[in-house]
Design a protein around this motif. Structure first.
Motif, PDB file in Angstrom:
ATOM      1  N   ASN A 285      -0.854   8.644  -0.010  1.00 36.93           N
ATOM      2  CA  ASN A 285      -1.257   8.229   1.335  1.00 36.93           C
ATOM      3  C   ASN A 285      -2.472   9.004   1.831  1.00 36.93           C
ATOM      4  OD1 ASN A 285       0.820   6.326   1.509  1.00 36.93           O
ATOM      5  ND2 ASN A 285       2.286   7.943   2.024  1.00 36.93           N
ATOM      6  N   TRP A 286      -2.624  10.249   1.362  1.00 31.90           N
ATOM      7  CA  TRP A 286      -3.813  11.031   1.714  1.00 31.90           C
ATOM      8  C   TRP A 286      -5.070  10.361   1.181  1.00 31.90           C
ATOM      9  CZ3 TRP A 286      -4.323  15.619   4.459  1.00 31.90           C
ATOM     10  CH2 TRP A 286      -3.127  16.214   4.855  1.00 31.90           C
TER      11      TRP A 286
ATOM     12  N   LEU B 254       7.250   4.976   6.395  1.00 35.47           N
ATOM     13  CA  LEU B 254       7.442   3.559   6.077  1.00 35.47           C
ATOM     14  C   LEU B 254       7.945   3.389   4.642  1.00 35.47           C
ATOM     15  CD1 LEU B 254       7.021   0.589   6.992  1.00 35.47           C
ATOM     16  CD2 LEU B 254       4.751   0.731   5.966  1.00 35.47           C
ATOM     17  N   ARG B 255       7.357   4.181   3.727  1.00 33.12           N
ATOM     18  CA  ARG B 255       7.794   4.121   2.325  1.00 33.12           C
ATOM     19  C   ARG B 255       9.271   4.505   2.210  1.00 33.12           C
ATOM     20  NH1 ARG B 255       4.635   5.824  -2.574  1.00 33.12           N
ATOM     21  NH2 ARG B 255       3.105   6.639  -1.109  1.00 33.12           N
TER      22      ARG B 255
ATOM     23  N   LEU C 240      -1.314  12.958  10.007  1.00 33.17           N
ATOM     24  CA  LEU C 240      -0.330  12.142  10.718  1.00 33.17           C
ATOM     25  C   LEU C 240      -0.275  10.725  10.152  1.00 33.17           C
ATOM     26  CD1 LEU C 240      -0.894  13.278  14.424  1.00 33.17           C
ATOM     27  CD2 LEU C 240       0.970  13.904  12.884  1.00 33.17           C
ATOM     28  N   THR C 241      -1.425  10.200   9.748  1.00 33.23           N
ATOM     29  CA  THR C 241      -1.443   8.863   9.145  1.00 33.23           C
ATOM     30  C   THR C 241      -0.649   8.850   7.839  1.00 33.23           C
ATOM     31  OG1 THR C 241      -3.637   8.443  10.079  1.00 33.23           O
ATOM     32  CG2 THR C 241      -2.932   7.019   8.288  1.00 33.23           C
ATOM     33  N   ALA C 242      -0.883   9.869   7.003  1.00 33.28           N
ATOM     34  CA  ALA C 242      -0.152   9.952   5.735  1.00 33.28           C
ATOM     35  C   ALA C 242       1.354  10.081   5.979  1.00 33.28           C
ATOM     36  CB  ALA C 242      -0.671  11.143   4.922  1.00 33.28           C
ATOM     37  N   GLN C 243       1.730  10.872   6.997  1.00 28.27           N
ATOM     38  CA  GLN C 243       3.150  11.025   7.312  1.00 28.27           C
ATOM     39  C   GLN C 243       3.738   9.712   7.822  1.00 28.27           C
ATOM     40  OE1 GLN C 243       4.874  13.844   6.549  1.00 28.27           O
ATOM     41  NE2 GLN C 243       2.896  14.290   5.623  1.00 28.27           N
ATOM     42  N   SER C 244       2.955   8.981   8.596  1.00 35.44           N
ATOM     43  CA  SER C 244       3.421   7.698   9.132  1.00 35.44           C
ATOM     44  C   SER C 244       3.693   6.702   7.993  1.00 35.44           C
ATOM     45  CB  SER C 244       2.364   7.140  10.090  1.00 35.44           C
ATOM     46  OG  SER C 244       2.662   5.819  10.458  1.00 35.44           O
TER      47      SER C 244
ATOM     48  N   LEU D 185       0.833  -1.207   0.000  1.00 34.47           N
ATOM     49  CA  LEU D 185       0.000   0.000   0.000  1.00 34.47           C
ATOM     50  C   LEU D 185       0.867   1.256   0.000  1.00 34.47           C
ATOM     51  CD1 LEU D 185      -3.088   0.331   0.057  1.00 34.47           C
ATOM     52  CD2 LEU D 185      -2.919   0.698   2.516  1.00 34.47           C
ATOM     53  N   ALA D 186       1.961   1.200   0.799  1.00 33.93           N
ATOM     54  CA  ALA D 186       2.834   2.369   0.922  1.00 33.93           C
ATOM     55  C   ALA D 186       3.568   2.680  -0.365  1.00 33.93           C
ATOM     56  CB  ALA D 186       3.844   2.144   2.056  1.00 33.93           C
TER      57      ALA D 186
END
Length: 266
Positions: A116-117, A261-262, A253-257, A109-110
């Motif tokens: 990610n947004w 990972l990416r 914050l989720t998108a940054q997280s 997914l990453a």
């Protein structure tokens, strides 16, 4: 823009189908309906319920202070649903990313072409829709009970109160989604989300004890104060901004997280 909306819709459908195929989600919804149904009857029709209290006041000739029964019922019941949602919402958000990480699909997914947004927004809309389907039957029950009241409750108060509940749920789910992106343990995700939301729920009490400018600042972060304004029928721009901010911060914050990972995998 159209491509982005189509991608959000695709993620949204996948996430929503996952909830409607999950026995755990049905179990959570069943327990939620059982508890809220019990309290619906207890608050309205129970021996110490609001109708009995009003009947007792009428028998005793007590008219001061006057009681607006539909308004009182709506406030008490939605405050109860808000409190129960503190336990339910972390359980709904705990698997949003933790399950992907556990299955090893988070890396895919990453590194996918989707931003990610887009993924975070689609996932949030999916879980929020499932929560709304849990609330919908209760709204029907409330509307049925309130339709028998005289004088009737203003429709805008009813709608505003439930809009507040949905915004509150969206904020909690968004923050829970971020915490879910940090771990592969759904249990840890639920526990830490509950702890964070409980902190934001009672932060106005902490602000009152701290006092001063810091205390006033902490009070403005309170989830319960903003939610209470909605269920009282108060249109308060600061409450709308606060709940919208929690939604945006959670997605950001989720998108940054996931971006982090990416970066680690590249």
């Amino acid at each position: 823009m159209l491509v982005m909306l189509n991608n959000i819709l695709a993620i949204y459908r996948k996430e929503l189908q996952g909830y409607f195929a999950s026995p755990l989600a049905y179990a959570i919804a069943g327990v939620f309906w059982l508890i809220t149904g019990y309290f619906f009857i207890a608050i309205l029709l129970g021996p110490d319920g609001l109708i009995q209290q009003v009947a007792y006041r009428d028998q005793m000739g007590m008219t001061d202070p006057p009681i607006d029964l539909p308004y009182e019922f709506l406030q008490v019941y939605l405050r109860l649903i808000g409190t129960l949602s503190l336990f339910v919402l972390p359980m709904l958000s705990m698997g949003l990313y933790a399950e992907e990480r556990k299955r090893g699909t988070l890396e895919l997914l990453a590194t996918s072409p989707l931003t990610n947004w887009v993924v975070a927004t689609g996932k949030l809309l999916g879980v929020l829709t499932f929560y709304f389907t849990m609330i919908l039957p209760l709204m029907g029950l409330e509307a049925l009970a309130l339709s028998a009241s005289n004088p009737p409750l203003a429709p805008q108060v009813f709608l505003l109160a439930h809009l507040g509940l949905i915004l509150f749920a969206a904020g909690v789910l968004s923050l829970g989604m971020f915490i879910s992106s940090l771990t592969d343990s759904t249990i840890l995700s639920a526990v830490f989300t509950f702890a964070l939301i409980l902190f934001l729920w009672v932060i106005d009490l902490i602000g009152s004890s701290v006092g001063g400018i810091l205390g006033e600042g902490l009070k403005h972060l309170s989830l319960i104060s903003s939610y209470t304004n909605f269920i009282r029928g108060i249109v308060d721009s600061s409450s709308i901004i606060l709940l919208a901010s929690y939604i945006i911060v959670g997605i950001f914050l989720t998108a940054q997280s996931i971006d982090a990972l990416r970066f680690q995998r590249s």
